[in-house]
Design a protein around this motif. Structure first.
Motif, short mmCIF file in Angstrom:
data_model
loop_
_atom_site.label_atom_id
_atom_site.label_comp_id
_atom_site.label_asym_id
_atom_site.label_seq_id
_atom_site.Cartn_x
_atom_site.Cartn_y
_atom_site.Cartn_z
N ASN A 92 32.74 36.24 45.32
CA ASN A 92 34.23 35.15 45.08
C ASN A 92 33.84 35.48 43.29
O ASN A 92 33.63 35.63 42.56
CB ASN A 92 34.77 34.25 45.29
N ILE A 93 35.30 36.38 43.18
CA ILE A 93 35.72 36.47 41.29
C ILE A 93 36.96 35.47 41.92
O ILE A 93 37.96 36.99 41.91
CB ILE A 93 35.61 37.50 41.15
N PRO A 94 37.57 34.25 40.73
CA PRO A 94 39.11 34.14 40.58
C PRO A 94 39.08 34.38 39.57
O PRO A 94 38.84 35.23 38.45
CB PRO A 94 38.47 32.90 40.40
N ILE A 95 40.26 35.02 38.99
CA ILE A 95 41.15 35.58 38.24
C ILE A 95 42.51 34.71 37.95
O ILE A 95 43.50 34.97 38.57
CB ILE A 95 41.66 37.50 38.46
N MET A 96 42.36 34.55 36.79
CA MET A 96 43.90 33.47 36.14
C MET A 96 45.02 34.76 36.37
O MET A 96 45.10 35.75 36.00
CB MET A 96 43.01 33.13 35.12
N LEU A 146 42.43 43.20 39.85
CA LEU A 146 41.51 44.17 40.19
C LEU A 146 40.67 44.93 39.45
O LEU A 146 39.31 44.86 39.06
CB LEU A 146 41.82 44.84 41.22
N ARG A 147 41.54 45.46 38.83
CA ARG A 147 40.47 45.55 37.67
C ARG A 147 39.79 44.35 36.94
O ARG A 147 38.64 45.39 36.17
CB ARG A 147 41.97 46.82 36.77
N LEU A 148 40.58 43.88 36.34
CA LEU A 148 39.41 42.75 35.33
C LEU A 148 38.68 42.62 36.01
O LEU A 148 37.51 42.60 35.68
CB LEU A 148 40.61 41.53 35.67
N ALA A 149 38.58 42.56 37.87
CA ALA A 149 36.80 41.53 38.51
C ALA A 149 36.07 43.01 38.38
O ALA A 149 35.37 42.37 38.77
CB ALA A 149 37.77 41.17 39.53
N ILE A 167 33.92 42.45 35.90
CA ILE A 167 33.26 40.73 35.20
C ILE A 167 32.00 40.92 35.33
O ILE A 167 31.58 41.37 37.13
CB ILE A 167 34.46 39.93 35.42
N ASP A 168 30.98 40.42 34.41
CA ASP A 168 29.67 39.58 34.52
C ASP A 168 29.74 38.18 35.58
O ASP A 168 29.91 37.66 35.00
CB ASP A 168 29.12 40.07 33.68
N THR A 169 29.72 38.21 36.53
CA THR A 169 29.65 36.86 37.35
C THR A 169 28.53 35.96 37.27
O THR A 169 28.93 34.73 37.83
CB THR A 169 29.58 36.73 39.09
N GLY A 170 27.44 36.62 36.68
CA GLY A 170 26.85 35.59 35.91
C GLY A 170 25.39 36.00 37.35
O GLY A 170 24.10 34.98 37.20
N GLN A 171 26.04 35.72 38.22
CA GLN A 171 24.29 35.95 39.74
C GLN A 171 23.74 37.01 38.66
O GLN A 171 23.50 38.25 39.15
CB GLN A 171 25.31 36.18 40.70
#
Length: 263
Positions: free
Chosen positions: A152-156, A199-202, A205-209
């Motif tokens: 999951n990626i949460p986007i503000m 969606l474009r921002l997510a 994103i590098d989730t660090g996983q």
């Protein structure tokens, strides 16, 4: 015609299976408590219609209610901005941090980050901030579905605060619960970030996983959306900081009690 809920007294369409206000399930074999056609007309005039993303039914909604229940399937709907009505689920994390605790955490953070600068906790505010909760999978070329990684990626959802969201911070999503009618008194902050922008921002994103891939040179594992968008409402304590030569915001996760802004 309309019928009144025996649990909370709210007016509902005559064909409602669930109360719009409290989610009470109407028995299909009880006699409907109907009102006059004059009340029915007022219901259509005073209420607006939104579409439930779960069952597709248009629901009559009182504009003054922030949380309503779908009269057809009982799903919780949020009624604070059109864009959030497109969410499939609305989740919420409960707040476990008092203002005194938030003040102490933020004060210590400022001391470590900026040194001994003036601190006034009267500016600390609390809101439930909306985050688009996007589910992705890494599509591994040549790999089976069982080897894919879903995350999951949460986007503000508030564009003003988005730059302060650390992509490495992980909310405690295991404690997320579905919003219900009891949350009508919750102080929700409205958002302005559309799903397409989230969606474009997510995607970037590098989730660090850490994902170890044995792929040919130059190949990669693209992120693929695997579900409809959800929204999760996070309890946030935030402070506007103007003592560092610019205006910054410090954001604190009220559920975990941790700073999640990147500053």
């Amino acid at each position: 015609m309309v019928k009144f809920c025996p649990n909370c007294g709210a007016q509902n369409p005559d064909d409602a299976y669930f109360c719009l206000r409290c989610g009470f399930r109407f028995s299909q074999n009880i006699e409907n408590n109907t009102a006059s056609s004059e009340i029915s007309n007022n219901l259509d005039e005073d209420y607006k219609r939104i579409t439930c993303q779960k069952c597709g039914k248009d629901v009559l909604v009182n504009p003054t209610d922030k949380i309503v229940m779908c009269s057809n399937c009982g799903s919780a709907l949020i009624n604070i901005k059109g864009t959030w009505q497109n969410a499939y689920n609305h989740f919420i994390l409960d707040n476990f941090t008092s203002k005194a605790q938030a003040s102490e955490i933020i004060k210590n953070f400022i001391l470590q980050k900026y040194g001994n600068i003036p601190f006034d906790d009267s500016g600390i505010m609390f809101k439930y901030a909306p985050f688009w909760l996007l589910k992705f999978t890494h599509n591994f070329p040549g790999k089976s579905d069982s080897n894919s990684v879903i995350f999951n990626i949460p986007i503000m959802g508030i564009s003003e605060f988005y730059p302060y969201q650390s992509p490495l911070y992980q909310f405690n999503l295991s404690n997320a619960r579905v919003i219900n009618s009891s949350d009508n008194t919750t102080s929700f902050e409205n958002g302005d970030l559309e799903y397409s922008d989230a969606l474009r921002l997510a995607i970037h994103i590098d989730t660090g996983q850490t994902i170890k891939l044995k792929l040919p040179h130059g190949k990669y594992a693209p992120k693929i959306v695997v579900s409809k968008p959800d929204v999760i409402h996070i309890p946030v304590w935030f402070l506007s900081l103007n003592s560092v030569g610019r205006q910054d915001y410090i954001l604190l996760d009220g559920h975990n009690g941790k700073i999640f802004s990147k500053y």
